[in-house]
Design a protein around this motif. Structure first.
Motif, PDB file in Angstrom:
ATOM      1  N   LYS A 216     -19.757  -5.437  62.069  1.00  0.00           N
ATOM      2  CA  LYS A 216     -19.996  -4.323  62.264  1.00  0.00           C
ATOM      3  C   LYS A 216     -21.180  -3.963  62.610  1.00  0.00           C
ATOM      4  O   LYS A 216     -21.914  -4.453  62.681  1.00  0.00           O
ATOM      5  CB  LYS A 216     -20.153  -3.576  60.774  1.00  0.00           C
ATOM      6  N   VAL A 217     -20.910  -2.612  63.279  1.00  0.00           N
ATOM      7  CA  VAL A 217     -22.667  -2.087  63.968  1.00  0.00           C
ATOM      8  C   VAL A 217     -22.287  -1.008  63.993  1.00  0.00           C
ATOM      9  O   VAL A 217     -21.472   0.611  63.640  1.00  0.00           O
ATOM     10  CB  VAL A 217     -22.322  -1.813  65.893  1.00  0.00           C
ATOM     11  N   ALA A 218     -23.232   0.009  63.623  1.00  0.00           N
ATOM     12  CA  ALA A 218     -23.998   1.117  63.194  1.00  0.00           C
ATOM     13  C   ALA A 218     -25.206   2.289  63.744  1.00  0.00           C
ATOM     14  O   ALA A 218     -26.082   1.299  63.228  1.00  0.00           O
ATOM     15  CB  ALA A 218     -24.359   1.214  61.646  1.00  0.00           C
ATOM     16  N   LEU A 219     -24.438   2.582  64.506  1.00  0.00           N
ATOM     17  CA  LEU A 219     -25.492   4.120  65.009  1.00  0.00           C
ATOM     18  C   LEU A 219     -26.078   4.837  64.175  1.00  0.00           C
ATOM     19  O   LEU A 219     -25.368   6.002  63.639  1.00  0.00           O
ATOM     20  CB  LEU A 219     -24.324   4.587  66.042  1.00  0.00           C
ATOM     21  N   ALA A 220     -27.054   5.437  63.897  1.00  0.00           N
ATOM     22  CA  ALA A 220     -27.962   6.344  63.646  1.00  0.00           C
ATOM     23  C   ALA A 220     -29.138   6.210  64.553  1.00  0.00           C
ATOM     24  O   ALA A 220     -30.318   6.010  63.537  1.00  0.00           O
ATOM     25  CB  ALA A 220     -28.535   5.596  62.322  1.00  0.00           C
ATOM     26  N   LEU A 228     -25.958   6.268  73.256  1.00  0.00           N
ATOM     27  CA  LEU A 228     -25.755   5.460  73.090  1.00  0.00           C
ATOM     28  C   LEU A 228     -23.528   5.060  72.625  1.00  0.00           C
ATOM     29  O   LEU A 228     -23.444   4.168  73.796  1.00  0.00           O
ATOM     30  CB  LEU A 228     -26.264   4.732  71.654  1.00  0.00           C
ATOM     31  N   ALA A 229     -23.741   6.321  72.426  1.00  0.00           N
ATOM     32  CA  ALA A 229     -21.608   5.456  71.896  1.00  0.00           C
ATOM     33  C   ALA A 229     -21.464   5.905  73.416  1.00  0.00           C
ATOM     34  O   ALA A 229     -19.920   5.393  73.431  1.00  0.00           O
ATOM     35  CB  ALA A 229     -21.510   7.047  71.470  1.00  0.00           C
ATOM     36  N   ALA A 230     -21.513   6.648  74.625  1.00  0.00           N
ATOM     37  CA  ALA A 230     -21.260   6.570  75.941  1.00  0.00           C
ATOM     38  C   ALA A 230     -20.975   5.433  76.167  1.00  0.00           C
ATOM     39  O   ALA A 230     -20.245   4.769  77.108  1.00  0.00           O
ATOM     40  CB  ALA A 230     -22.118   7.604  76.629  1.00  0.00           C
ATOM     41  N   LYS A 231     -21.939   4.022  75.680  1.00  0.00           N
ATOM     42  CA  LYS A 231     -22.231   3.817  76.179  1.00  0.00           C
ATOM     43  C   LYS A 231     -21.263   2.020  75.572  1.00  0.00           C
ATOM     44  O   LYS A 231     -20.331   1.495  76.275  1.00  0.00           O
ATOM     45  CB  LYS A 231     -23.343   2.229  76.533  1.00  0.00           C
ATOM     46  N   ALA A 232     -19.750   3.039  74.639  1.00  0.00           N
ATOM     47  CA  ALA A 232     -19.671   2.041  74.387  1.00  0.00           C
ATOM     48  C   ALA A 232     -17.982   2.791  74.835  1.00  0.00           C
ATOM     49  O   ALA A 232     -16.609   2.560  73.755  1.00  0.00           O
ATOM     50  CB  ALA A 232     -19.712   1.803  72.920  1.00  0.00           C
ATOM     51  N   GLY A 233     -18.295   3.594  75.956  1.00  0.00           N
ATOM     52  CA  GLY A 233     -17.336   5.077  76.236  1.00  0.00           C
ATOM     53  C   GLY A 233     -16.686   5.690  75.472  1.00  0.00           C
ATOM     54  O   GLY A 233     -15.927   6.459  75.239  1.00  0.00           O
ATOM     55  N   ILE A 234     -17.701   6.151  74.421  1.00  0.00           N
ATOM     56  CA  ILE A 234     -17.679   7.558  73.543  1.00  0.00           C
ATOM     57  C   ILE A 234     -18.092   8.507  73.848  1.00  0.00           C
ATOM     58  O   ILE A 234     -19.469   8.199  74.356  1.00  0.00           O
ATOM     59  CB  ILE A 234     -17.145   6.759  72.418  1.00  0.00           C
ATOM     60  N   ARG A 235     -16.993   9.417  73.313  1.00  0.00           N
ATOM     61  CA  ARG A 235     -18.133  10.886  74.220  1.00  0.00           C
ATOM     62  C   ARG A 235     -17.714  11.275  72.782  1.00  0.00           C
ATOM     63  O   ARG A 235     -16.640  12.515  72.745  1.00  0.00           O
ATOM     64  CB  ARG A 235     -17.195  11.486  75.145  1.00  0.00           C
ATOM     65  N   LEU A 236     -19.426  11.617  72.740  1.00  0.00           N
ATOM     66  CA  LEU A 236     -19.608  12.571  71.094  1.00  0.00           C
ATOM     67  C   LEU A 236     -19.204  13.816  71.254  1.00  0.00           C
ATOM     68  O   LEU A 236     -20.176  13.980  72.014  1.00  0.00           O
ATOM     69  CB  LEU A 236     -20.567  11.698  70.306  1.00  0.00           C
TER      70      LEU A 236
END
Length: 400
Positions: A216-220, A228-236
């Protein structure tokens, strides 16, 4: 391996971990600590591209309180405050946690109505809160200017006596030391450059020190979480802004509480060492620069002198800025993302430090169990599609 006098090891990354936490600030360290302490998960790495606690953890004004308006917010911040109250003993480290009281001033009838509403809401939620009139404000904090001739007269204020301050670097060091003692690897100088994702699930992180597989990977990573999330294809739904603060030269003790004001936009406390610590609002523009605009400091100084004429001859020693991540409803985002195995803890905006232990506690539970902790459930990412927002712009309007 570091010298034995150091507080924690300096290991090289292993090829794989059960959990990789990205971000070595207060929330990342607290998450790793509670993963080990509460859930027995010790095959954990905390990856930090710089040095531990060198981001917002080193760039905040250390104010702790739980008097937020909405039940969901008050609950998670109150959980954090209760943890703060026993944290020095638990971590066996003097965090210089000082419950000196946090005073929010009211300068107009709108402030008064909002303040009394928040006091009543806090009391219903089991959070200590009081309303003080102007005379009681003066008695509690004698150096505040309560003259009716002031440009922004003080009409009263809310008080949370259990609120206060703590020493930010001590908090980081204590959490890091305890996490390390559990076997958590704290890896500095390790920038995450991408994620390996297959069939909608994260398998590994790509870093400046090589590939690291992860269950599991946890962003903080606070203000850089959206990058960082954009590198996983997620737009927060986050925007990052600089948030400035400053300290004065060392002074004799003159201010034994925390004073905040939305109307004139400043908040002030006096650190244990003697410097006045002041902050104001975020810069309006989006930026990742760790310094802010001069006009914010100028307005902040003017506001401080409105409230405290006694400070007129104090000199500014240094200024700095952190990068805060602000969500549309000024509340955090905690929980799962559309990528399986990838979790996010972000959007704390200007309130991250005070939440440190509570955030780590609920985030660790969410990661360990694969389901949100009850206190974190309202802060899920999908509230921005369901419309179940937690609008804390009022209680979080001043950067604090």
């Amino acid at each position: 391996m570091t010298h034995p006098d150091f507080l924690w090891r300096d290991p090289d990354p292993k090829p794989a971990y059960d959990v990789v936490v990205v971000g070595g600030g207060g929330h990342g360290l607290a998450t790793a600590y509670y993963l080990a302490r509460n859930h027995g998960i010790t095959n954990v790495a905390v990856l930090e591209k710089g040095w531990l606690a060198g981001g917002n953890m080193a760039r905040n004004t250390t104010i702790i309180r739980s008097n937020y308006l909405w039940d969901e917010s008050a609950a998670i911040y109150e959980h954090a405050l209760k943890l703060w109250e026993g944290l020095s003993d638990e971590l066996d480290y003097d965090l210089q946690f000082s419950q000196r009281g946090v005073l929010n001033l009211a300068h107009n009838l709108g402030d008064v109505r909002e303040g009394k509403r928040r006091v009543n809401a806090n009391r219903r939620s089991g959070v200590d809160a009081e309303w003080l009139d102007a005379d009681e404000v003066k008695k509690f904090c004698p150096i505040v200017n309560v003259s009716d001739r002031a440009r922004y007269p003080v009409l009263g204020g809310t008080l949370q006596r259990r609120g206060g301050i703590a020493k930010h670097d001590h908090v980081a060091w204590a959490l890091a030391r305890k996490a390390d003692a559990y076997g958590v690897d704290l890896i500095q100088g390790c920038e995450v450059t991408g994620f390996e994702i297959s069939q909608g699930r994260v398998l590994a992180v790509e870093t400046s020190r090589g590939r690291i597989a992860a269950g599991k990977v946890a962003l903080a990573a606070a203000g850089h979480t959206s990058v960082l999330a954009a590198k996983a294809g997620i737009r927060l739904p986050l925007q990052s802004h600089p948030l400035q603060a400053l300290v004065s030269e060392l002074l004799e003790p003159v201010l034994d509480c925390v004073v905040m004001s939305n109307a004139v936009h400043v908040y002030v406390s006096q650190a244990h060492k003697g410097e006045l610590v002041m902050g104001a609002g975020i810069d309006a523009y989006n930026s990742y620069g760790q310094r802010g605009a001069f006009h914010v400091i100028e307005a902040q100084m003017a506001a401080a002198l409105e409230l405290f004429p006694i400070f007129s001859r104090a000199r500014v020693l240094r200024t700095w800025a952190g990068i805060v991540d602000v969500s549309p409803d000024a509340s955090p985002i905690i929980g799962r993302t559309p990528v399986d195995g990838l979790y996010v803890n972000a959007g704390w905006g200007t309130g991250g430090f005070k939440a440190t232990p509570g955030s780590g506690w609920v985030y660790a539970h969410t990661i360990a169990e694969g389901a949100p902790h009850p206190l974190a459930e309202p802060f899920a990412l999908d509230r921005f599609t369901s419309g179940a927002l937690i609008d804390e712009h009022g209680a979080a309007a001043v950067a604090h």
